[in-house]
Motif scaffolding. Structure first.
Motif, PDB file in Angstrom:
ATOM      1  N   UNK A 224       1.537 -13.217  37.214  1.00  0.00           N
ATOM      2  CA  UNK A 224       2.976 -13.210  37.035  1.00  0.00           C
ATOM      3  C   UNK A 224       3.677 -14.311  37.822  1.00  0.00           C
ATOM      4  N   UNK A 225       3.145 -14.666  38.984  1.00  0.00           N
ATOM      5  CA  UNK A 225       3.802 -15.693  39.806  1.00  0.00           C
ATOM      6  C   UNK A 225       3.222 -17.075  39.622  1.00  0.00           C
ATOM      7  N   UNK A 226       2.363 -17.262  38.624  1.00  0.00           N
ATOM      8  CA  UNK A 226       1.718 -18.556  38.437  1.00  0.00           C
ATOM      9  C   UNK A 226       2.733 -19.660  38.149  1.00  0.00           C
ATOM     10  N   UNK A 227       3.805 -19.380  37.374  1.00  0.00           N
ATOM     11  CA  UNK A 227       4.789 -20.414  37.006  1.00  0.00           C
ATOM     12  C   UNK A 227       5.873 -20.549  38.069  1.00  0.00           C
ATOM     13  N   UNK A 228       6.275 -19.434  38.704  1.00  0.00           N
ATOM     14  CA  UNK A 228       7.352 -19.500  39.677  1.00  0.00           C
ATOM     15  C   UNK A 228       6.896 -20.103  40.992  1.00  0.00           C
ATOM     16  N   UNK A 233       0.439 -18.156  44.028  1.00  0.00           N
ATOM     17  CA  UNK A 233      -0.533 -17.679  43.046  1.00  0.00           C
ATOM     18  C   UNK A 233      -1.945 -18.095  43.443  1.00  0.00           C
ATOM     19  N   UNK A 234      -2.095 -19.336  43.956  1.00  0.00           N
ATOM     20  CA  UNK A 234      -3.424 -19.769  44.413  1.00  0.00           C
ATOM     21  C   UNK A 234      -3.902 -18.930  45.598  1.00  0.00           C
ATOM     22  N   UNK A 235      -2.974 -18.612  46.519  1.00  0.00           N
ATOM     23  CA  UNK A 235      -3.358 -17.768  47.664  1.00  0.00           C
ATOM     24  C   UNK A 235      -3.785 -16.379  47.201  1.00  0.00           C
TER      25      UNK A 235
END
Length: 385
Positions: A224-228, A233-235
């Motif tokens: 869900x937070x990949x774009x924001x 998201x990597x963490x």
């Protein structure tokens, strides 16, 4: 009855046979006196109980004397606390009187034969005995000596069988005990399997399942937070990767507790090496079972004895080191686990009870010594035959 006549010297056994003749004579006199004195009181309903008690008291003293004679002179080992029924006591004592008196007659014939042999030699020296008569006497004497010795040997064997029948459980009683032991062992094994299944279910529910839920939540947050916020998201993905590795490690541990694959492919020694690698405290394993293959049930039981004992030591005993020794001596595999913890292990606990049931199912034994303050020693003996 364990042991036997092979543990006693020939001289001691011969003295035992002689004393057996005397005790048989004493038993015959006892029956004569008891029959004459107590016989009139045995039929009466009022006097029978007391007369029977007196009769059995004397009979049991004589039987105890016979038991001591068999133990001392023949090296027999009988079961310790075993109550012999009254009927069996009287039957044994009557049979002993018969065999003992016949043995005395056979010994008397043997002595008489020795006297005749001396007279034969004296006649030969004096020249009053011809060679034809000498050969006939030697042939007849040899046959009689052979029959005499064989009769004495057979009576001694009968005496031993009578002692086993009286002082030890009968074959029917042994069979009944064995059936009871197998029934208890089967029930204990079923209970141990159910306990193990509940533990596996608890490990999967409280451990693996919770970790998988956390992993799914991490992956969902990362997606869900990949774009924001790509960095967050990597963490989250790195955290999910570590969580997945932890889940795999825990699944591997659960699988090892269920049944180690290395036990089938590599054998007991390598499987115990896996236990040492996963142990939270230093574990030293000494494997002295040789190169001969062990039966698969024995390997499985030995593995779970070590695994459970090491797990208990790491969790509950505050031990700093554990040593394991697996040795095979003849048909017996001995597993010894010792830790330097605080001791106080409960032999009636669920874990040790399950191990005891697993070992008992193979006709093995499990001993636990765990005094307060330590150390704790667990010894399992498993028959390999």
């Amino acid at each position: 009855m364990r042991g036997g006549e092979g543990e006693a010297t020939a001289g001691r056994r011969f003295v035992g046979v002689l004393l057996g003749c005397l005790t048989a004579l004493l038993g015959g006199l006892f029956f004569l006196v008891a029959g004459a004195v107590l016989g009139p009181f045995l039929p009466g309903p009022r006097t029978r109980p007391r007369a029977r008690r007196v009769l059995m008291a004397g009979a049991r003293r004589l039987v105890a004397l016979e038991r001591g004679r068999r133990s001392f002179f023949f090296g027999d080992r009988f079961p310790g606390p075993y109550e012999v029924p009254d009927r069996r006591v009287l039957r044994y004592l009557a049979a002993r009187v018969g065999t003992g008196l016949v043995s005395g007659i056979v010994l008397g014939l043997l002595v008489f034969g020795e006297v005749l042999a001396v007279l034969l030699v004296r006649g030969l020296v004096r020249g009053s005995l011809g060679w034809t008569e000498l050969l006939g006497q030697l042939l007849l004497g040899g046959v009689l000596l052979f029959l005499d010795v064989q009769g004495l040997y057979a009576l001694s064997a009968l005496d031993a069988r009578l002692a086993r029948a009286c002082f030890g459980p009968s074959e029917r009683e042994l069979l009944r005990r064995r059936i009871d032991e197998l029934a208890l062992s089967r029930a204990a094994v079923v209970q141990a399997v159910d306990t193990e299944r509940r533990r596996i279910e608890r490990d999967l529910h409280d451990g693996v399942q919770q970790r998988l839920v956390a992993l799914a939540m991490l992956l969902g947050r990362a997606r869900r937070g990949r774009e924001r916020d790509p960095e967050q998201a990597d963490a989250l993905l790195r955290q999910a990767h570590r969580e997945a590795q932890d889940v795999l490690a825990e699944l591997r541990d659960v699988a090892w507790r269920v049944y180690p694959a290395a036990l089938d492919s590599l054998g007991l020694e390598e499987a115990l090496g896996g236990v040492a690698q996963r142990c939270a405290i230093p574990l030293r394993v000494l494997f002295e079972a040789g190169d001969a293959p062990l039966p698969r049930p024995v390997e499985t039981a030995a593995y779970f004895v070590v695994s459970e004992a090491v797990t208990n030591a790491a969790k509950h005993s505050s031990a700093s080191a554990v040593s394991v020794r697996v040795a095979r001596v003849g048909p017996l595999l001995t597993v010894r686990v010792e830790d330097d913890g605080r001791g106080g292990a409960d032999p009636a606990g669920s874990g040790l009870t399950g191990l005891r049931s697993r070992v008992a199912a193979l006709d093995g034994t499990l001993r636990v010594e765990s005094p307060l303050g330590g150390p704790t020693t667990l010894v399992a003996e498993l028959p390999c035959a």
